[in-house]
Design a protein around this motif. Sequence first.
Motif, mmCIF file in Angstrom:
data_model
loop_
_atom_site.group_PDB
_atom_site.id
_atom_site.type_symbol
_atom_site.label_atom_id
_atom_site.label_comp_id
_atom_site.label_asym_id
_atom_site.label_seq_id
_atom_site.Cartn_x
_atom_site.Cartn_y
_atom_site.Cartn_z
ATOM 1 N N HIS A 240 3.039 -7.964 6.887
ATOM 2 C CA HIS A 240 3.528 -8.313 5.551
ATOM 3 C C HIS A 240 4.263 -9.650 5.547
ATOM 4 N N VAL A 241 4.912 -9.970 6.644
ATOM 5 C CA VAL A 241 5.514 -11.300 6.778
ATOM 6 C C VAL A 241 4.415 -12.350 6.804
ATOM 7 N N ALA A 242 3.271 -11.996 7.367
ATOM 8 C CA ALA A 242 2.163 -12.944 7.441
ATOM 9 C C ALA A 242 1.651 -13.348 6.061
ATOM 10 N N ARG A 243 1.841 -12.470 5.088
ATOM 11 C CA ARG A 243 1.428 -12.828 3.725
ATOM 12 C C ARG A 243 2.551 -13.524 2.966
ATOM 13 N N GLY A 244 3.761 -13.021 3.115
ATOM 14 C CA GLY A 244 4.903 -13.767 2.608
ATOM 15 C C GLY A 244 5.568 -13.298 1.332
ATOM 16 N N TYR A 245 5.042 -12.270 0.668
ATOM 17 C CA TYR A 245 5.684 -11.784 -0.551
ATOM 18 C C TYR A 245 6.882 -10.896 -0.202
ATOM 19 N N LYS A 246 8.047 -11.268 -0.685
ATOM 20 C CA LYS A 246 9.261 -10.516 -0.355
ATOM 21 C C LYS A 246 9.156 -9.051 -0.773
ATOM 22 N N GLN A 247 8.654 -8.817 -1.977
ATOM 23 C CA GLN A 247 8.604 -7.437 -2.482
ATOM 24 C C GLN A 247 7.648 -6.582 -1.651
ATOM 25 N N GLN A 248 6.557 -7.169 -1.201
ATOM 26 C CA GLN A 248 5.626 -6.453 -0.323
ATOM 27 C C GLN A 248 6.292 -6.146 1.009
ATOM 28 N N ILE A 249 7.000 -7.122 1.554
ATOM 29 C CA ILE A 249 7.718 -6.937 2.825
ATOM 30 C C ILE A 249 8.743 -5.819 2.690
ATOM 31 N N ASP A 250 9.474 -5.816 1.573
ATOM 32 C CA ASP A 250 10.518 -4.805 1.357
ATOM 33 C C ASP A 250 9.924 -3.414 1.194
ATOM 34 N N THR A 251 8.815 -3.314 0.466
ATOM 35 C CA THR A 251 8.170 -2.010 0.283
ATOM 36 C C THR A 251 7.716 -1.452 1.621
ATOM 37 N N ALA A 252 7.085 -2.282 2.423
ATOM 38 C CA ALA A 252 6.637 -1.836 3.748
ATOM 39 C C ALA A 252 7.814 -1.386 4.598
ATOM 40 N N ALA A 253 8.926 -2.109 4.516
ATOM 41 C CA ALA A 253 10.116 -1.754 5.289
ATOM 42 C C ALA A 253 10.650 -0.390 4.863
ATOM 43 N N ARG A 254 10.650 -0.125 3.549
ATOM 44 C CA ARG A 254 11.141 1.179 3.098
ATOM 45 C C ARG A 254 10.221 2.304 3.567
ATOM 46 N N ILE A 255 8.920 2.092 3.494
ATOM 47 C CA ILE A 255 7.983 3.123 3.960
ATOM 48 C C ILE A 255 8.169 3.377 5.453
ATOM 49 N N ARG A 256 8.310 2.300 6.236
ATOM 50 C CA ARG A 256 8.534 2.466 7.688
ATOM 51 C C ARG A 256 9.805 3.262 7.932
ATOM 52 N N GLN A 257 10.838 2.960 7.158
ATOM 53 C CA GLN A 257 12.105 3.654 7.363
ATOM 54 C C GLN A 257 11.974 5.138 7.012
ATOM 55 N N TYR A 258 11.299 5.415 5.891
ATOM 56 C CA TYR A 258 11.088 6.815 5.507
ATOM 57 C C TYR A 258 10.381 7.597 6.607
ATOM 58 N N LEU A 259 9.409 6.963 7.245
ATOM 59 C CA LEU A 259 8.523 7.668 8.176
ATOM 60 C C LEU A 259 8.843 7.391 9.644
ATOM 61 N N SER A 260 9.995 6.791 9.904
ATOM 62 C CA SER A 260 10.305 6.341 11.270
ATOM 63 C C SER A 260 10.312 7.469 12.294
ATOM 64 N N ASP A 261 10.678 8.670 11.890
ATOM 65 C CA ASP A 261 10.748 9.784 12.839
ATOM 66 C C ASP A 261 9.739 10.876 12.514
ATOM 67 N N SER A 262 8.685 10.527 11.780
ATOM 68 C CA SER A 262 7.673 11.520 11.421
ATOM 69 C C SER A 262 6.730 11.798 12.588
ATOM 70 N N LEU A 263 6.355 13.057 12.728
ATOM 71 C CA LEU A 263 5.359 13.451 13.723
ATOM 72 C C LEU A 263 4.002 13.696 13.079
ATOM 73 N N LEU A 264 3.912 13.378 11.786
ATOM 74 C CA LEU A 264 2.662 13.625 11.065
ATOM 75 C C LEU A 264 1.831 12.364 10.835
ATOM 76 N N THR A 265 2.446 11.188 10.981
ATOM 77 C CA THR A 265 1.659 9.959 10.850
ATOM 78 C C THR A 265 0.919 9.698 12.159
ATOM 79 N N THR A 266 -0.071 8.819 12.084
ATOM 80 C CA THR A 266 -0.892 8.533 13.267
ATOM 81 C C THR A 266 -0.952 7.031 13.501
ATOM 82 N N MET A 267 -1.523 6.657 14.642
ATOM 83 C CA MET A 267 -1.753 5.263 14.978
ATOM 84 C C MET A 267 -3.241 4.969 14.786
ATOM 85 N N GLN A 268 -3.562 3.686 14.561
ATOM 86 C CA GLN A 268 -4.962 3.356 14.340
ATOM 87 C C GLN A 268 -5.799 3.690 15.578
#
Length: 505
Positions: A240-268
């Motif tokens: 998201h930093v690679a694209r540069g939109y602050k609001q996009q960066i912030d949204t991604a950060a909030r989602i990461r924070q919400y899911l930081s300790d989840s055992l239900l998400t997966t890796m690519q």
Amino acid sequence: MITLTGNSLTLEQMKEVLFNKKKVRASEESLRAAQMSREAVEKIVSERRVVYGINTGFGKFSDVLIEKENVKDLQLNLIRSHACGVGEPFPEVVSKAMVLLRANALLKGFSGIRPLVIERLIELVNKDIIPVIPQQGSLGASGDLAPLSHLALVVIGEGEVFYKGKRMDSLTALQMEGMLPLTLEAKEGLALINGTQAMTAMGVVGYLEAEQLAYESELIAAMTMEGLNGIIDAFAEEVHVARGYKQQIDTAARIRQYLSDSLLTTMQGELRVQDAYSLRCIPQVHGATWQALDYVKEKLEIEMNAATDNPLIFNDGKMVISGGNFHGQPIAIAMDFMKIAVAELANISERRIERLVNPQLNDLPPFLSPQPGLQSGAMIMQYAAASLVSENKTLAHPASVDSIPSSANQEDHVSMGTIASRHAYQIIQNTRRVLAIEMICAMQAVEYRGVDKMAVQTKNFYEKGRELVPSMKQDRIFSKDIEKLAEWLKTVDFSQFMRTLKESI
């Protein structure tokens, strides 16, 4: 107590007054400025100078001179004749916002109205005497003439109000509070109704709801990510930093924070290489909505502190200028922008709902049904979401591109900003219901995956949701669940949650 100056009112202060019953008062400096402006009007009347709106007719009647002894009748006739609003009343909170915004605008000291009238508006706000104001009838470019005329009726003891949970005659409510109706003097009727406060008030209330809904949409989307074993890599900061939109960066950060300790998400590559766009592009889509909301917020806070009536009085009456600050185009475009932005939250949410219920797109029970076939589960919830999304698309058609001339073509271009703000508000209500449906489906999906594996923050949100909507063990009237959850999303205090989140990012 919030002090009104005509220059410094914020959306946060509006929220405190409208939803937390905070009282307001006028600053002494602003009242003095209003008094000086009033004295300029009185001088114009005494000198029989011909000035639009003070001793002339209105609109196409601007060339008709009004004699000094008739200026009070002119104002009374103006308010009564312009009170042509139709349809259902604005929500009470919107009408209260309208009164507050009108008082704040008049305190700028350019309108020539007596401080006494401004203080009466503030009394109405503080005592929750709320004008009954029909929603339809404004073109949004001679100001919101029809809606604001219904507001002004209350000042003179006419029209209706909401007071102590009842709808009643204004005069009755004023008498219950020991208040007498006011008699409007030269220019005061025009000063009360020539402005953009109806569209701005509707916009303020809509924005405050949209802002909360946008935050909630991210948390609900995070829960859907868990219900679908979504790939967390797409939310990596580097992307998201690679694209540069602050609001996009912030949204991604909030989602990461919400899911930081989840055992239900997966890796690519763990279950699949890529997710569908409705999951993978949450930061890009929701972030774009935040960009639009930031624009809307900026325009609203300017308009909340703007002089939007006509004419405006400068230099102690030496300059009285007929301009066009009442034209609602800046807010009309902002409201159309908000319509599109919020509609997109519903659009992408409905696609996530489809992924939650469609057995061809996941490994969950078809339509999340406890007994597929015998019980339909969430099948028709997706129908309801699709219907709301389709309705939003119709409502999102821009109102600001339309114009119908009025007042014998004197007012030949209008904004339709009040229509835009009303449609934006309806889109917000529809979108909240779509998100409520997504949350119901996401909660059911994570139950199949294992609630104990959820992230701490999404699990906390899940548990609050389950207090209102039980698990789908049997088909039932899901309409009640949707409305109950939507109402909770509207009224829940999300601010403390967001403060905690911001501190942790």
